[in-house]
Write an enzyme that holds these catalytic residues in place. Sequence first.
Site, PDB file in Angstrom:
ATOM      1  N   SER A 192       0.809  -1.220   0.000  1.00  0.00           N
ATOM      2  CA  SER A 192       0.000   0.000   0.000  1.00  0.00           C
ATOM      3  C   SER A 192       0.841   1.269   0.000  1.00  0.00           C
ATOM      4  O   SER A 192       0.391   2.315  -0.437  1.00  0.00           O
ATOM      5  CB  SER A 192      -0.923   0.002   1.228  1.00  0.00           C
ATOM      6  OG  SER A 192      -1.868  -1.030   1.122  1.00  0.00           O
ATOM      7  N   THR A 229      -8.476  -6.184  -2.206  1.00  0.00           N
ATOM      8  CA  THR A 229      -7.149  -5.705  -1.784  1.00  0.00           C
ATOM      9  C   THR A 229      -6.272  -5.233  -2.935  1.00  0.00           C
ATOM     10  O   THR A 229      -5.180  -4.739  -2.683  1.00  0.00           O
ATOM     11  CB  THR A 229      -6.381  -6.782  -0.985  1.00  0.00           C
ATOM     12  OG1 THR A 229      -6.325  -8.009  -1.737  1.00  0.00           O
ATOM     13  CG2 THR A 229      -7.063  -7.063   0.336  1.00  0.00           C
ATOM     14  N   GLU A 271      -5.543  -2.915  -6.608  1.00  0.00           N
ATOM     15  CA  GLU A 271      -5.857  -1.531  -6.993  1.00  0.00           C
ATOM     16  C   GLU A 271      -6.192  -0.726  -5.736  1.00  0.00           C
ATOM     17  O   GLU A 271      -7.102   0.094  -5.750  1.00  0.00           O
ATOM     18  CB  GLU A 271      -7.018  -1.490  -7.989  1.00  0.00           C
ATOM     19  CG  GLU A 271      -6.634  -1.917  -9.384  1.00  0.00           C
ATOM     20  CD  GLU A 271      -5.874  -0.832 -10.137  1.00  0.00           C
ATOM     21  OE1 GLU A 271      -6.109   0.350  -9.871  1.00  0.00           O
ATOM     22  OE2 GLU A 271      -5.024  -1.185 -10.971  1.00  0.00           O
TER      23      GLU A 271
END
Lengths: 676, 676
Positions: A145, A423, A425
């Site tokens: 992320s 989870t 993109e």
Amino acid sequence: MLDHASGRIDIARLQETLDGPWAEVRQAHRKHLDERFLPVYGETGDQARERITRLLGELPVELGIAAGFPAEYGGRSDVGASIVATEMLAQVDLSLMVKAGVQWGLFGGAVAALGTKRHHDAYLRDIVEGRIFGCFAMTETGHGSDVQQLRTTCVYDPQTQTFDLHTPHEAARKDYIGNAARDGRMAVVFAQLISGGRRHGVHAWLVPIRDEHGNPMPGVTIGDAGPKAGLLGVDNGRLSFDHVRVPRDMLLDRYAQVAEDGTYSSAIENDSRRFFTMLGTLVRGRVSVGGAASAATKAALAIAVRYGDIRRQFSDAEGDREVLLNDYLAHQRKLLPALATTYALHFAQTELVAALDEIQGGDGPVDEHRQRELESRAAGLKAAQTWHATRTIQACREACGGAGYLSENRLPSLKADTDVFTTFEGDNTVLLQLVAKGLLTGYRDEFGSLDGWGRASFVAEQVREMVLERTAARALIARLVGAVPGRDDEVAVTDRGWQLKVFEDREEHLLDSAVRRLRGGASTKKDRPFDIFNDVQDHVLAVAAAHVDRVTLEAFVAGIDATADPAVKELLSRVCDLYALSVIEANKGWLLEHGRLTPARSKAITGVVNGLLKELRPYMRTLVDGFAIPDAWLHAAILREEPARQDEMAAHDAADPQAAGADSPGGVADSAAAAP
Amino acid sequence: MLDHASGRIDIARLQETLDGPWAEVRQAHRKHLDERFLPVYGETGDQARERITRLLGELPVELGIAAGFPAEYGGRSDVGASIVATEMLAQVDLSLMVKAGVQWGLFGGAVAALGTKRHHDAYLRDIVEGRIFGCFAMTETGHGSDVQQLRTTCVYDPQTQTFDLHTPHEAARKDYIGNAARDGRMAVVFAQLISGGRRHGVHAWLVPIRDEHGNPMPGVTIGDAGPKAGLLGVDNGRLSFDHVRVPRDMLLDRYAQVAEDGTYSSAIENDSRRFFTMLGTLVRGRVSVGGAASAATKAALAIAVRYGDIRRQFSDAEGDREVLLNDYLAHQRKLLPALATTYALHFAQTELVAALDEIQGGDGPVDEHRQRELESRAAGLKAAQTWHATRTIQACREACGGAGYLSENRLPSLKADTDVFTTFEGDNTVLLQLVAKGLLTGYRDEFGSLDGWGRASFVAEQVREMVLERTAARALIARLVGAVPGRDDEVAVTDRGWQLKVFEDREEHLLDSAVRRLRGGASTKKDRPFDIFNDVQDHVLAVAAAHVDRVTLEAFVAGIDATADPAVKELLSRVCDLYALSVIEANKGWLLEHGRLTPARSKAITGVVNGLLKELRPYMRTLVDGFAIPDAWLHAAILREEPARQDEMAAHDAADPQAAGADSPGGVADSAAAAP
């Protein structure tokens, strides 16, 4: 009450309403995607990859899958059409959709958005026409992320006028990269740009990773991510670079340039701001994933609802009436609110695609505030649609019992293939934080951190005064809300204005109190921003969820308002009631805590919801038929075989009344021992 | 507050508490199930089936997988041990567990429970020692849950002294039958027994389905259910019978006999009652499935919690502290209440297995009331554990991001394999209805219908006066509840008595009001029992859910009470608080509606839950370590590679502080663009 006589719905009118502005793109898919493109059940990974790659080359040109590219490179600059095309592809086969999404959305999209004319002239037509397959190499093993902190480096060397692209350690390898393990010839690689000993943040380069024989280029190591839960047809892989030389002109240099001597320049001075501007151009990926998740959800609902309309579970105790699965309240509770939510999200997605098309489709400069709002909307609706897909497809699989577990009935692949959407993109939780941050700062902050939210003092000053920005059909919404009298108890819970007001109030109150808690936290523990934000993380996520709920309801209301056919309008209005009241029911704890509902009214809502289920029961099939999914696309054996079976069984039972259990007093069994 | 100094937990003590009465069975599995038995990722269906069948033959005798059979046939009459063994097997490989469960649980169990000495002598030892593989052929394509209405017939012919076993139409074929597609040599087949032109309800026969060469027996058609969502190693198939001759003595005749001349006799006169008595002997299947689901949940939680303890998502804005995934409140919210619920269900399952062992393990006659209560408990806990597994494994997979989607990290197979549990061995919704029915009638009714609930007038008379039957540790629970003062507000929400009382009150009130609504409905629309029950189906399911919650909490409380080690006791007590308050939080809407919570107290609970998360954060790893799952069994690449990667990255960053983002003001990114 829906008037069943006048309420007989013309499916074509319902479909028209749902198909929306890019109806011809949807129709082209329904017409041209024949059985060749349907998923194959029980393939090995290699078989699936081979087939999907082949099919990618056979996609009919009529689909307009590359419509988003400029005409000079084979597209027609129709961004909305490309998103809708991806969504339609998802309804047929999700591997095919992801593979296409990687090629034309992420890879081709990045070259188009981040590159300049020389990249476009050299590569775009080959990309559009599928002669060059490519990857989008951003994510690293150690950085899912936190993409601003990627560890891959790309250091400019003025001597050779090349960049040195390098993976410093294993956690920095590019991971989960679609198209990498088998097919990709090039990759858009994201790395830290370093020139003259200075770091300038994350940039992207177009890098060949395989030669014409399919062998890795020198210095490039390609791994295979191996078997996955789903999406077997997508060759996800891993890329590492060992001091790979990248020519200077392969930097995708729309937002920043490096001169021959290594001088770095950019129209956007701040590294963070530049990075997020670059990312912003890629928002289509998220919009596509949300739409794809909903397309799969619709297919799952169509299968479960149609099965529930032909399948008898128990016989009626009196034996004088056929009780179908869909007649059970518990079954309706599983499927109908999910169906209503799917409708609501459909209108929200349609609105989002139109906004994307408007904001990014033009030639002029992009309005920054609108762009950030668009990103926020895309993030929120991606999270909402993908979580809704995971939950709903699971419910559909359970609603079909053991049959739902067999691959031949499609639900297993719908479930497994879409699972990753929550989870990828962007992790949904992280995306909702992004939404909340936009709300808290009014999209005005300095592109600081999401996670620690930057320095607490900064955020505490920046959090905006609460102003709710209304979305579509502002005037209509304002009128409906404005018409609600002061004392809630006097208004029916099916009053649209009241429903809208409850959604608004919830968002406002949650946002307001989050602001207060953040300011309070900041004033007492300035030195620990992580703790300040972490203490209210659940609250902040609730703000985002409430916001997404509101914009979804508003989009639904606007969509109904734009519907011409009165019967369709009436039906959609009941579906909207069910959506709104399901959300209110799910949040009744909070609403009661905050005096937004009285206990009596809260209890009443459960009864109204059950009443709506009964009212909508006869329209369950109509509602899934409105999605206009071609029968062949559903590709589920139970829908082909079950009607014949039920007829045969009924005929047999009629000939032998004893078989139907007429001699068994209780009539039906109370034990379910379906064997594994 | 947990005292972190004195609270340092001795894992061995925690494990001891959890391992419970069959600790040695658990230890034997941990010792003897080596890497040979671990799942293999990416196999084809054929490979998986071949491997699992082979492994079934290699299961170490020390495991006691057939412990439930009498000693003379190779077991040791230890029912509890056989259930615990199945549960342990599930933690290693769910295909292996299901395959074993079909062979020794369903098939062997049916021969043992429904057959008599001649069947036992002829077949049981071969079954126990794996020389005869078998199937449990109950479910039909057209009859999943309504097993009393199976359409397969078995007609006695006194002339030939054989039965004629026949599948009248395709909806009557046996479906989803484990062991059928590849390995089964015999099957216990359920069909309607007809003799002398009279039907006597569903009975079971032991029927050869393949000859010694593996070819189908004459008249037997065997199909393959094909690829499935999971459980690839299990050969589910379909069986049809075309007037197959079955010798008279192959009727499993413990509960009913057919004489040579066709005279039918049974000690249980009522067909329904006899059928449910027969089914009741098979309750172990459900108990095993519930336990297996929880075993898989524990493995998933162990993977996600351990990963969350090594994985950094974002760096702290100040960069002076490592923030791990598990440090995030949102991440704790995903994993910790699920972990607490897993603990609660563990104690409930342990209690259930002990009750099963006590009731069915002895030689004497089975107390009917206790047996029915056992069946109800088994049904309720099967539903609770399997739904909890589906939700929790999904949350664990999402908590691991993209890594959770790769097969190498095990979560995909845990998810896919356990998915079917919610609908097999009884569809969960149907099972909860069974639970509710038992509560409504005090287990006293005439085995009537579940679905239409028999004639409404009958039920309306039968619904019992509300008496709550307490479970384990009655005295303790009564004392705790009794000590709660009248005015709730004065008691801390962490007061165990108060929590128990809330759970009790909720069940009582829901049951009471369901009874009233059913009676009211019956008095007004006597002619439509289906409608009467359907109108309150959601309410009735809520009764069952509340009941299961209560017995689960009571089992947890009893388990803590039986714990000797003070530190473990203290830790479990906090976990129990989290479980109880999570359930209360999830049901706060209902509790507020019914005046069981004030708004202020309800809001406070959210804060207390968040406080518990903070308090338990340091013990997350401890809590999963308590499950004592051997490291090798977790079989997840991320746990093997991640620590090394994080170390390497940290070392690299230390050498190059710029890489850690020290120069980027906000410090961390607010966008997650993990690529597909």
